[in-house]
Design a protein around this motif. Structure first.
Motif, PDB file in Angstrom:
ATOM      1  N   PHE A 139      16.250 -14.227  10.869  1.00 29.78           N
ATOM      2  CA  PHE A 139      15.288 -13.569  11.766  1.00 29.78           C
ATOM      3  C   PHE A 139      15.760 -12.127  11.992  1.00 29.78           C
ATOM      4  CE2 PHE A 139      12.959 -14.306  16.133  1.00 29.78           C
ATOM      5  CZ  PHE A 139      11.986 -13.400  15.747  1.00 29.78           C
ATOM      6  N   LEU A 140      15.068 -11.181  11.363  1.00 29.87           N
ATOM      7  CA  LEU A 140      15.451  -9.768  11.470  1.00 29.87           C
ATOM      8  C   LEU A 140      14.630  -9.131  12.596  1.00 29.87           C
ATOM      9  CD1 LEU A 140      15.186  -8.789   7.668  1.00 29.87           C
ATOM     10  CD2 LEU A 140      16.967 -10.140   8.793  1.00 29.87           C
ATOM     11  N   GLN A 141      15.312  -8.508  13.545  1.00 29.32           N
ATOM     12  CA  GLN A 141      14.574  -7.881  14.645  1.00 29.32           C
ATOM     13  C   GLN A 141      14.133  -6.478  14.228  1.00 29.32           C
ATOM     14  OE1 GLN A 141      13.681  -9.654  17.210  1.00 29.32           O
ATOM     15  NE2 GLN A 141      14.919 -11.405  16.525  1.00 29.32           N
ATOM     16  N   GLU A 160      15.931   2.059   5.700  1.00 25.99           N
ATOM     17  CA  GLU A 160      16.683   1.536   4.550  1.00 25.99           C
ATOM     18  C   GLU A 160      18.105   1.173   4.941  1.00 25.99           C
ATOM     19  OE1 GLU A 160      14.829   4.233   1.078  1.00 25.99           O
ATOM     20  OE2 GLU A 160      16.987   3.954   0.923  1.00 25.99           O
ATOM     21  N   ALA A 161      18.759   2.123   5.622  1.00 25.74           N
ATOM     22  CA  ALA A 161      20.175   1.934   5.953  1.00 25.74           C
ATOM     23  C   ALA A 161      20.375   0.774   6.923  1.00 25.74           C
ATOM     24  CB  ALA A 161      20.746   3.218   6.547  1.00 25.74           C
ATOM     25  N   HIS A 162      19.382   0.512   7.786  1.00 23.57           N
ATOM     26  CA  HIS A 162      19.568  -0.526   8.807  1.00 23.57           C
ATOM     27  C   HIS A 162      19.050  -1.897   8.409  1.00 23.57           C
ATOM     28  CE1 HIS A 162      20.650   2.998  11.103  1.00 23.57           C
ATOM     29  NE2 HIS A 162      21.230   2.182  11.974  1.00 23.57           N
ATOM     30  N   ILE A 163      18.092  -1.950   7.491  1.00 21.28           N
ATOM     31  CA  ILE A 163      17.597  -3.284   7.113  1.00 21.28           C
ATOM     32  C   ILE A 163      18.508  -3.901   6.042  1.00 21.28           C
ATOM     33  CG2 ILE A 163      15.911  -2.628   5.298  1.00 21.28           C
ATOM     34  CD1 ILE A 163      14.050  -4.795   6.478  1.00 21.28           C
ATOM     35  N   ALA A 164      19.092  -3.068   5.187  1.00 24.09           N
ATOM     36  CA  ALA A 164      19.891  -3.605   4.070  1.00 24.09           C
ATOM     37  C   ALA A 164      21.011  -4.535   4.549  1.00 24.09           C
ATOM     38  CB  ALA A 164      20.431  -2.465   3.210  1.00 24.09           C
ATOM     39  N   PRO A 165      21.842  -4.123   5.536  1.00 26.46           N
ATOM     40  CA  PRO A 165      22.922  -5.021   5.952  1.00 26.46           C
ATOM     41  C   PRO A 165      22.406  -6.315   6.597  1.00 26.46           C
ATOM     42  CG  PRO A 165      22.897  -2.994   7.287  1.00 26.46           C
ATOM     43  CD  PRO A 165      21.926  -2.799   6.189  1.00 26.46           C
ATOM     44  N   LEU A 166      21.250  -6.248   7.260  1.00 26.85           N
ATOM     45  CA  LEU A 166      20.709  -7.465   7.892  1.00 26.85           C
ATOM     46  C   LEU A 166      20.328  -8.489   6.818  1.00 26.85           C
ATOM     47  CD1 LEU A 166      18.393  -5.842  10.610  1.00 26.85           C
ATOM     48  CD2 LEU A 166      20.702  -6.754  10.916  1.00 26.85           C
ATOM     49  N   ILE A 167      19.876  -7.980   5.674  1.00 26.87           N
ATOM     50  CA  ILE A 167      19.537  -8.884   4.571  1.00 26.87           C
ATOM     51  C   ILE A 167      20.818  -9.363   3.892  1.00 26.87           C
ATOM     52  CG2 ILE A 167      18.424  -8.970   2.284  1.00 26.87           C
ATOM     53  CD1 ILE A 167      16.260  -7.109   3.495  1.00 26.87           C
ATOM     54  N   THR A 178      10.292 -11.051  10.205  1.00 28.49           N
ATOM     55  CA  THR A 178      10.379  -9.924  11.135  1.00 28.49           C
ATOM     56  C   THR A 178       9.010  -9.568  11.716  1.00 28.49           C
ATOM     57  OG1 THR A 178      11.300  -7.699  11.436  1.00 28.49           O
ATOM     58  CG2 THR A 178      10.117  -8.101   9.381  1.00 28.49           C
ATOM     59  N   GLN A 179       9.049  -8.665  12.704  1.00 32.10           N
ATOM     60  CA  GLN A 179       7.819  -8.251  13.385  1.00 32.10           C
ATOM     61  C   GLN A 179       7.192  -7.045  12.691  1.00 32.10           C
ATOM     62  OE1 GLN A 179      10.873  -8.060  15.139  1.00 32.10           O
ATOM     63  NE2 GLN A 179      10.783  -9.952  16.326  1.00 32.10           N
ATOM     64  N   GLY A 180       5.869  -7.042  12.592  1.00 33.18           N
ATOM     65  CA  GLY A 180       5.157  -5.818  12.241  1.00 33.18           C
ATOM     66  C   GLY A 180       4.947  -4.991  13.497  1.00 33.18           C
ATOM     67  N   PHE A 181       4.396  -3.789  13.327  1.00 29.47           N
ATOM     68  CA  PHE A 181       3.863  -2.975  14.420  1.00 29.47           C
ATOM     69  C   PHE A 181       4.921  -2.314  15.287  1.00 29.47           C
ATOM     70  CE2 PHE A 181       1.724  -3.183  18.809  1.00 29.47           C
ATOM     71  CZ  PHE A 181       0.896  -2.092  18.603  1.00 29.47           C
TER      72      PHE A 181
END
Ligand code: ADP
Ligand code: ASP
Ligand code: MG
Length: 437
Positions: A139-141, A160-167, A178-181
């Motif tokens: 669950f990515l916030q 890019e820099a912040h989503i990569a480590p969460l994955i 994750t949430q849209g909007f």
């Protein structure tokens, strides 16, 4: 990896949420982006309106309705009592956060926090449900990676820099949710990407992770060749060029948020529009498609104001248009359409907040006239001018309708006409009849 974005109707009930989970689990490891359940964002905005007008009792009634709706949907959605209680407690906590605003004078930031709750609720429900049926959910916030700069523009490097480590820390997940909007602004506050902006979230995430494809799952089987809310018998368009899709989205095809095409186009990622209710339908593929010299679709943009500046004095001498455009720039008002003649210029705007000030400034250069309640009808396709006859077909189809402005040649993809609001439905139907039958 693909991004799969599901709109409000697609997650609009417990049953639909179950369908989405089953669809998602059949398609491998992807990033799933959810909107709020349909109706929720509007309800949250009604709550902020009541709070702003000081109607606390109306606001608490609306909050009560949300509580009731969500506890009913959760009870229907999740059988396992542990996961159901978890969902009830999480969604209850989110609604409590809205209720705390009843006791204070609400400011812009409170409104943003309230309206963000729709996506927080839908994704928390989905997370609990998916885990309850044994799926391994990462669950990515969105608030940890989705960000806009001080101009409100998404910051793709940051994303890019912040989503990569969460994955990366969840390599074994069945699905990334994750949430849209919703996003954070330059001050780190909760903000959003504007109404309908979950499409934009999906496309930004797709660009940030270099997705193979961005899928926009909605309640219709792709981009239709005319607006199905006004024309009967419209048909899905199988392929659109990025530019064609961008024109259609900007000029009113509600199925796609106007900003959503650009991040995908910049990274050459195909966008597919698909129907959650009939997942096997081919939908619409948006990509750098081959030239095919065809008219593809028609869209309409409402609430347009036309402004004409007319002057006897060599109006179009050099430097004149710059002065006109500067006035719109000063008043931070984008122009949609332009037509010119030796003695006059007509432009259209869709945001008339600063109209009075604009008219006052323009009056220094000539007589200004305004036409309100106009509609831009936009015919889109591969309309390269050397392939004769596209504009003739459009004008011919509309010969019974008074046309205030015509614009062609700004791009290879669009012929726009400006007409009165009361002629919109007839114009859309005449165009479908002449161009597609
Ligand atoms: P979502 O909630 O999934 O984001 P939207 O309501 O934003 O869905 O967009 C889907 C709706 O867009 C359709 O139900 C349809 O009524 C409307 N729409 C308007 N123009 C078009 C078009 N040209 N093709 C398909 N749908 C369109
Ligand atoms: N929930 C938001 C809205 O209704 C964003 C979206 O659905 O795309 O505008
Ligand atoms: Mg939408």
């Amino acid at each position: 990896m693909n991004v799969m974005k599901f709109g409000g109707t697609s997650v609009g009930s417990a049953q639909r949420i179950k369908n989405v989970a089953s669809l998602v689990s059949s398609r491998g490891r992807n990033i799933v982006v959810l909107s709020a359940m349909s109706g929720t964002t509007n309800q949250l905005l009604k709550i902020t309106d009541s709070l702003k007008s000081g109607d606390i009792s109306e606001a608490s009634t609306l909050i009560g309705q949300l509580r009731e709706k969500y506890s009913k949907e959760i009870s229907e959605l999740i059988d396992d009592p542990a996961y159901r209680d978890e969902a009830l407690s999480k969604i209850g906590g989110i609604i409590d956060s809205v209720a705390t605003k009843l006791d204070k004078k609400i400011e812009a930031i409170d409104e943003k926090e309230i309206v963000a709750c729709g996506e927080l609720m839908s994704t928390n429900m989905m997370d609990c449900y998916m885990r309850s049926i044994g799926m391994n959910v990462a669950f990515l916030q969105a608030l940890d990676f989705m960000a806009v700069d001080d101009q409100g523009e998404p910051d793709l490097d940051y994303i890019e820099a912040h989503i990569a480590p969460l994955i990366a820390i969840n390599p074994d997940a069945d699905v990334y949710l994750t949430q849209g909007f919703i996003c954070r602004n330059a001050d780190g506050e909760i903000d959003n990407l504007q109404r309908g902006g979950s499409d934009y979230s999906a496309s930004l995430i797709g660009a940030a992770v270099d997705a193979d494809e961005i899928e926009i799952w909605t309640d219709i089987d792709g981009m239709h060749n005319n607006d199905p809310r006004f024309v009967e018998g419209t048909k899905p368009v199988s392929k659109l060029h990025f530019e064609e899709a961008a024109e259609l989205a900007y000029f009113g095809a509600k199925i796609l948020h106007p900003t959503c095409v650009l991040p995908a186009k910049n990274k050459n990622i195909p966008v597919r529009l698909l129907n959650t209710m009939t997942p096997e339908a081919p939908g619409t593929l948006i990509y750098n498609t081959e030239a095919d010299y065809k008219i593809k679709a028609i869209a309409a943009k409402d609430d347009i104001t036309a402004i004409k500046i007319k002057s006897g004095r060599m109006l179009l001498a050099y430097g004149f248009l710059r002065k006109v455009f500067e006035i719109f720039e000063t008043h931070r008002t984008p122009i949609d359409m332009i037509t010119t003649s030796e003695v006059g210029v007509s432009v259209t705007i869709d945001n008339d907040r600063n109209l009075d000030a604009i008219v006052e400034d323009l009056s220094a250069y000539g007589a200004v006239t305004i036409d309100r309640d106009m509609v831009i009808v936009c015919v889109v396709g591969d309309l390269e001018w050397k392939n004769r006859g596209f504009e003739a077909e459009v004008v011919n189809a509309l010969k019974e309708i008074p046309i205030r402005m015509i614009s062609y040649g700004g791009s290879n993809y669009n012929i726009s006409v400006l007409i009165r609001k009361e002629d919109k439905q007839k114009a859309l139907n005449l165009l479908s009849l002449h161009l597609f039958n």
